[in-house]
Design a protein around this motif. Sequence first.
Motif, PDB file in Angstrom:
ATOM      1  N   TYR A  17       9.206 -24.895 -13.009  1.00 61.00           N
ATOM      2  CA  TYR A  17       8.115 -24.841 -12.161  1.00 61.00           C
ATOM      3  C   TYR A  17       8.516 -24.293 -10.888  1.00 61.00           C
ATOM      4  N   ASP A  18       7.320 -23.715  -9.983  1.00 65.52           N
ATOM      5  CA  ASP A  18       7.007 -23.487  -8.553  1.00 65.52           C
ATOM      6  C   ASP A  18       8.031 -21.732  -8.940  1.00 65.52           C
ATOM      7  N   PHE A  19       7.447 -21.412  -9.754  1.00 62.30           N
ATOM      8  CA  PHE A  19       8.268 -19.758  -9.860  1.00 62.30           C
ATOM      9  C   PHE A  19       7.990 -18.889  -8.603  1.00 62.30           C
ATOM     10  N   VAL A  20       9.252 -17.331  -8.103  1.00 59.63           N
ATOM     11  CA  VAL A  20       8.813 -16.831  -7.032  1.00 59.63           C
ATOM     12  C   VAL A  20       9.792 -14.908  -8.222  1.00 59.63           C
ATOM     13  N   ASP A  21       9.004 -14.546  -7.894  1.00 62.25           N
ATOM     14  CA  ASP A  21       9.975 -12.933  -8.288  1.00 62.25           C
ATOM     15  C   ASP A  21      10.774 -11.803  -6.906  1.00 62.25           C
ATOM     16  N   LEU A  22      11.259 -11.547  -7.326  1.00 63.06           N
ATOM     17  CA  LEU A  22      11.719 -10.877  -6.059  1.00 63.06           C
ATOM     18  C   LEU A  22      12.505  -9.242  -6.729  1.00 63.06           C
ATOM     19  N   TYR A  23      12.467  -8.593  -6.132  1.00 60.52           N
ATOM     20  CA  TYR A  23      12.514  -6.858  -7.002  1.00 60.52           C
ATOM     21  C   TYR A  23      13.187  -6.308  -5.716  1.00 60.52           C
ATOM     22  N   LEU A  24      13.569  -5.246  -6.590  1.00 59.51           N
ATOM     23  CA  LEU A  24      14.769  -4.494  -5.939  1.00 59.51           C
ATOM     24  C   LEU A  24      14.703  -3.041  -6.262  1.00 59.51           C
ATOM     25  N   TYR A  25      14.274  -1.940  -5.869  1.00 59.56           N
ATOM     26  CA  TYR A  25      14.127  -0.420  -6.334  1.00 59.56           C
ATOM     27  C   TYR A  25      15.158  -0.009  -6.207  1.00 59.56           C
ATOM     28  N   ALA A  26      15.501   1.030  -7.120  1.00 56.84           N
ATOM     29  CA  ALA A  26      16.675   2.104  -6.415  1.00 56.84           C
ATOM     30  C   ALA A  26      16.415   2.581  -5.584  1.00 56.84           C
ATOM     31  N   SER A  27      15.614   3.187  -4.612  1.00 55.56           N
ATOM     32  CA  SER A  27      15.870   3.902  -4.039  1.00 55.56           C
ATOM     33  C   SER A  27      15.879   2.655  -2.474  1.00 55.56           C
ATOM     34  N   GLU A  28      15.728   1.933  -2.608  1.00 60.78           N
ATOM     35  CA  GLU A  28      15.728   0.671  -2.080  1.00 60.78           C
ATOM     36  C   GLU A  28      17.641   0.194  -1.538  1.00 60.78           C
ATOM     37  N   TYR A  29      18.156   0.972  -2.593  1.00 56.23           N
ATOM     38  CA  TYR A  29      19.343   0.545  -2.419  1.00 56.23           C
ATOM     39  C   TYR A  29      20.300   1.564  -2.216  1.00 56.23           C
ATOM     40  N   PRO A  30      20.390   1.962  -1.067  1.00 60.94           N
ATOM     41  CA  PRO A  30      22.063   2.958  -0.828  1.00 60.94           C
ATOM     42  C   PRO A  30      23.030   1.847  -1.209  1.00 60.94           C
ATOM     43  N   ASP A  31      23.915   3.742  -1.542  1.00 60.95           N
ATOM     44  CA  ASP A  31      24.848   3.150  -2.024  1.00 60.95           C
ATOM     45  C   ASP A  31      26.033   4.228  -1.334  1.00 60.95           C
ATOM     46  N   THR A  32      26.576   5.279  -1.263  1.00 58.99           N
ATOM     47  CA  THR A  32      27.896   6.404  -0.949  1.00 58.99           C
ATOM     48  C   THR A  32      28.750   6.446  -2.004  1.00 58.99           C
ATOM     49  N   ASN A  33      28.932   5.290  -2.747  1.00 62.17           N
ATOM     50  CA  ASN A  33      30.119   5.207  -3.627  1.00 62.17           C
ATOM     51  C   ASN A  33      28.971   5.584  -4.782  1.00 62.17           C
ATOM     52  N   SER A  34      28.190   5.550  -5.187  1.00 59.42           N
ATOM     53  CA  SER A  34      27.959   6.458  -6.108  1.00 59.42           C
ATOM     54  C   SER A  34      28.103   7.330  -7.317  1.00 59.42           C
TER      55      SER A  34
END
Length: 325
Positions: free
Chosen positions: A232-249
């Motif tokens: 009960y009492d749901f919450v959602d979390l989102y993350l787009y690729a452009s919000e996740y920088p990683d120089t090791n990609s």
Amino acid sequence: MRKNFKIVATMAALLIAAVGVITFEACNKKDEAVKDISELNTPELSFMDKEMIQFGEKMKSATKTGETMPLEEAIRNFSNYQNFRLCDASRYSIDIERLTIEAEITLNNGNVNLSDLYSLYESNKKAIKDKIMSIEGDDKAVYCISSKIYNNNKDGGDTRIITEAFICRYHTGPGMPTPFYFDENLCWVYNQNACYGCTGGKAVDVLSERACALTIESQGYGCPAGYRLVFYDFVDLYLYASEYPDTNSPNGFYGLIHNDYEALCLDADDMLYYLNNIYNKILEWNISQQLNGRVIVFFQYIDFPDSLMWATYAHTDCTYVGMDD
């Protein structure tokens, strides 16, 4: 002056006594109303059980011109009630059918009539039951249900409510490979139309399934014998690729798949890199949500021009109350 003081004091005492009688009678009437709901007389009930039982009775007994509730509060309680009456959150499987139900409900100055909410509950329940009947096999269950406000017409009129029911299927057969193992002889496609030689399937679907197996199936939520797990009492979390920088990609600048630079096909090393990043981010989210008493309910990794990872979290409760037929 003394006589006046005595009169005032006497009147005040009478008023206090009258208020006491009114309060006592009101409490008695409330207690009588509670006693009329037979389910509330079970000693094993939790606080959430009692809240949901009383909310359900309010909906059932409401008339077209009767009790109302502010929209956001109503839909939060409504979503919780559907889980309370129709779901078993311990019955998770990666083999999930998702049913999406769209409906409209009338608002009056930002409020919802509880009788309309009960009609929506009955309609959703029928749609979910029909969907379950259409799925092959005997071993299946409603894992969780989430209802959300799609558009809030605060000035009145109709507002759209989107309900998603997650129905899990259980069957015997070959299981999924070890989550972190990717066959080096295979490759995986990001855009299904871009690469016809990718034999491992669609990358985001495979990563989504593996991440679910790593995070949800391993949680091991449980309740004592005779109880049922409820979210009960749901919450959602989102993350787009452009919000996740990683120089090791291995493919560009982001820790998730990004359409602007991604190779047509991903090899085993690429897939392992992305799965590790997704898994680490979920663990980070899990820790932050645990501070609020929530656990992960569902996870999905989906493809946009900019891919997106999305997780749903909720509080849990063990209920002794049976499910709605």
